[in-house]
Scaffold this motif. Sequence first.
Motif, PDB file in Angstrom:
ATOM      1  N   HIS A 109      14.254  12.490  46.798  1.00  0.00           N
ATOM      2  CA  HIS A 109      15.631  12.453  46.306  1.00  0.00           C
ATOM      3  C   HIS A 109      16.364  11.231  46.844  1.00  0.00           C
ATOM      4  CE1 HIS A 109      15.807  16.396  44.389  1.00  0.00           C
ATOM      5  NE2 HIS A 109      15.011  16.816  45.363  1.00  0.00           N
ATOM      6  N   VAL A 110      17.385  10.835  46.135  1.00  0.00           N
ATOM      7  CA  VAL A 110      18.257   9.765  46.592  1.00  0.00           C
ATOM      8  C   VAL A 110      18.993  10.260  47.838  1.00  0.00           C
ATOM      9  CG1 VAL A 110      20.265   8.369  45.970  1.00  0.00           C
ATOM     10  CG2 VAL A 110      18.529   8.854  44.275  1.00  0.00           C
ATOM     11  N   SER A 111      19.152   9.389  48.807  1.00  0.00           N
ATOM     12  CA  SER A 111      19.760   9.761  50.078  1.00  0.00           C
ATOM     13  C   SER A 111      21.234  10.132  49.902  1.00  0.00           C
ATOM     14  CB  SER A 111      19.651   8.598  51.059  1.00  0.00           C
ATOM     15  OG  SER A 111      20.302   8.904  52.263  1.00  0.00           O
ATOM     16  N   SER A 112      21.649  11.152  50.636  1.00  0.00           N
ATOM     17  CA  SER A 112      23.060  11.560  50.615  1.00  0.00           C
ATOM     18  C   SER A 112      23.792  11.082  51.864  1.00  0.00           C
ATOM     19  CB  SER A 112      23.160  13.078  50.488  1.00  0.00           C
ATOM     20  OG  SER A 112      22.512  13.692  51.576  1.00  0.00           O
ATOM     21  N   THR A 113      23.174  10.166  52.591  1.00  0.00           N
ATOM     22  CA  THR A 113      23.796   9.614  53.794  1.00  0.00           C
ATOM     23  C   THR A 113      24.862   8.591  53.406  1.00  0.00           C
ATOM     24  OG1 THR A 113      21.675   9.828  54.914  1.00  0.00           O
ATOM     25  CG2 THR A 113      23.324   8.440  55.969  1.00  0.00           C
ATOM     26  N   PRO A 114      26.067   8.734  53.916  1.00  0.00           N
ATOM     27  CA  PRO A 114      27.093   7.736  53.595  1.00  0.00           C
ATOM     28  C   PRO A 114      26.702   6.359  54.139  1.00  0.00           C
ATOM     29  CG  PRO A 114      28.070   9.665  54.651  1.00  0.00           C
ATOM     30  CD  PRO A 114      26.593   9.811  54.751  1.00  0.00           C
ATOM     31  N   ALA A 115      27.103   5.327  53.423  1.00  0.00           N
ATOM     32  CA  ALA A 115      26.779   3.958  53.815  1.00  0.00           C
ATOM     33  C   ALA A 115      27.819   3.421  54.787  1.00  0.00           C
ATOM     34  CB  ALA A 115      26.713   3.068  52.581  1.00  0.00           C
ATOM     35  N   THR A 116      27.367   2.506  55.621  1.00  0.00           N
ATOM     36  CA  THR A 116      28.264   1.817  56.551  1.00  0.00           C
ATOM     37  C   THR A 116      28.427   0.373  56.076  1.00  0.00           C
ATOM     38  OG1 THR A 116      26.440   1.091  57.947  1.00  0.00           O
ATOM     39  CG2 THR A 116      27.413   3.238  58.458  1.00  0.00           C
ATOM     40  N   ARG A 117      29.283  -0.362  56.740  1.00  0.00           N
ATOM     41  CA  ARG A 117      29.449  -1.787  56.413  1.00  0.00           C
ATOM     42  C   ARG A 117      28.137  -2.536  56.607  1.00  0.00           C
ATOM     43  NH1 ARG A 117      34.958  -3.707  56.406  1.00  0.00           N
ATOM     44  NH2 ARG A 117      36.353  -1.995  56.907  1.00  0.00           N
ATOM     45  N   LEU A 118      27.415  -2.170  57.636  1.00  0.00           N
ATOM     46  CA  LEU A 118      26.127  -2.808  57.900  1.00  0.00           C
ATOM     47  C   LEU A 118      25.136  -2.549  56.763  1.00  0.00           C
ATOM     48  CD1 LEU A 118      24.451  -4.459  59.879  1.00  0.00           C
ATOM     49  CD2 LEU A 118      23.812  -2.325  61.008  1.00  0.00           C
ATOM     50  N   ASP A 119      25.183  -1.352  56.169  1.00  0.00           N
ATOM     51  CA  ASP A 119      24.307  -1.035  55.034  1.00  0.00           C
ATOM     52  C   ASP A 119      24.594  -1.955  53.849  1.00  0.00           C
ATOM     53  OD1 ASP A 119      23.001   1.028  56.376  1.00  0.00           O
ATOM     54  OD2 ASP A 119      24.461   2.526  55.708  1.00  0.00           O
ATOM     55  N   VAL A 120      25.865  -2.242  53.616  1.00  0.00           N
ATOM     56  CA  VAL A 120      26.244  -3.118  52.505  1.00  0.00           C
ATOM     57  C   VAL A 120      25.742  -4.541  52.765  1.00  0.00           C
ATOM     58  CG1 VAL A 120      28.173  -4.070  51.194  1.00  0.00           C
ATOM     59  CG2 VAL A 120      28.252  -1.692  51.948  1.00  0.00           C
ATOM     60  N   ILE A 121      25.892  -5.008  53.991  1.00  0.00           N
ATOM     61  CA  ILE A 121      25.406  -6.348  54.351  1.00  0.00           C
ATOM     62  C   ILE A 121      23.885  -6.413  54.207  1.00  0.00           C
ATOM     63  CG2 ILE A 121      25.157  -7.967  56.282  1.00  0.00           C
ATOM     64  CD1 ILE A 121      27.965  -6.919  57.213  1.00  0.00           C
ATOM     65  N   ASN A 122      23.192  -5.369  54.681  1.00  0.00           N
ATOM     66  CA  ASN A 122      21.738  -5.319  54.558  1.00  0.00           C
ATOM     67  C   ASN A 122      21.295  -5.295  53.100  1.00  0.00           C
ATOM     68  OD1 ASN A 122      21.268  -5.370  57.321  1.00  0.00           O
ATOM     69  ND2 ASN A 122      21.208  -3.143  57.499  1.00  0.00           N
ATOM     70  N   LEU A 123      22.047  -4.604  52.255  1.00  0.00           N
ATOM     71  CA  LEU A 123      21.725  -4.569  50.826  1.00  0.00           C
ATOM     72  C   LEU A 123      21.788  -5.972  50.234  1.00  0.00           C
ATOM     73  CD1 LEU A 123      21.117  -3.002  48.212  1.00  0.00           C
ATOM     74  CD2 LEU A 123      23.584  -2.651  47.970  1.00  0.00           C
ATOM     75  N   GLN A 124      22.808  -6.717  50.579  1.00  0.00           N
ATOM     76  CA  GLN A 124      22.935  -8.083  50.089  1.00  0.00           C
ATOM     77  C   GLN A 124      21.756  -8.935  50.557  1.00  0.00           C
ATOM     78  OE1 GLN A 124      26.435 -10.145  51.386  1.00  0.00           O
ATOM     79  NE2 GLN A 124      25.932 -12.005  50.260  1.00  0.00           N
ATOM     80  N   GLU A 125      21.392  -8.807  51.823  1.00  0.00           N
ATOM     81  CA  GLU A 125      20.270  -9.574  52.356  1.00  0.00           C
ATOM     82  C   GLU A 125      18.954  -9.181  51.696  1.00  0.00           C
ATOM     83  OE1 GLU A 125      20.459  -8.946  56.571  1.00  0.00           O
ATOM     84  OE2 GLU A 125      22.211 -10.258  56.818  1.00  0.00           O
ATOM     85  N   GLN A 126      18.754  -7.880  51.481  1.00  0.00           N
ATOM     86  CA  GLN A 126      17.532  -7.420  50.813  1.00  0.00           C
ATOM     87  C   GLN A 126      17.457  -7.931  49.378  1.00  0.00           C
ATOM     88  OE1 GLN A 126      17.610  -3.163  51.074  1.00  0.00           O
ATOM     89  NE2 GLN A 126      16.758  -3.118  53.153  1.00  0.00           N
ATOM     90  N   LEU A 127      18.591  -7.906  48.679  1.00  0.00           N
ATOM     91  CA  LEU A 127      18.619  -8.410  47.308  1.00  0.00           C
ATOM     92  C   LEU A 127      18.238  -9.888  47.285  1.00  0.00           C
ATOM     93  CD1 LEU A 127      19.235  -8.148  44.269  1.00  0.00           C
ATOM     94  CD2 LEU A 127      21.631  -8.647  44.836  1.00  0.00           C
TER      95      LEU A 127
END
Length: 149
Positions: free
Chosen positions: A87-105
């Motif tokens: 299942h898709v995670s139900s964990t709320p994202a943090t600011r660090l998660d958003v930054i990591n998403l950009q880097e992964q992309l």
Amino acid sequence: MIPPASSLVRHDNPVLVSRKTEKKHQTGNKGTSPTQLLQDRASPPFPSPPKKLDPIETKVSQQTEEILHSILPPREWDEEGQLWIQHVSSTPATRLDVINLQEQLDMKLQQRQARETGICPVRRELYSQCFDELIRQVIFAQLYTLLVW
């Protein structure tokens, strides 16, 4: 276990749902869906102590997860006669998660040699995954703010 293809969308750990045809015929669960099997396996053999949750919070949380799972359905794959669901995670994202998403992309765009101009199916796929992850993050951010306030 062979994990499904990597994605920018955050998922929970895969859960094994056994597909034993003998057990289905013996118990009479012929029409049981994988989701129902997952719920049956996830429940403990003994009753858990009651949690003191506000019924409104519980309902909002369940509705949010239902909406999310309708938008981003769980991954399912069969391996050696066993059904795995993630299942898709139900964990709320943090600011660090958003930054990591950009880097992964950025990293995946380079690794897969996506074209910077014109029509590029690789870029389209990666941006689609990125937007799905942003939708997941926003849905759970909204849920978190509703429950906190």
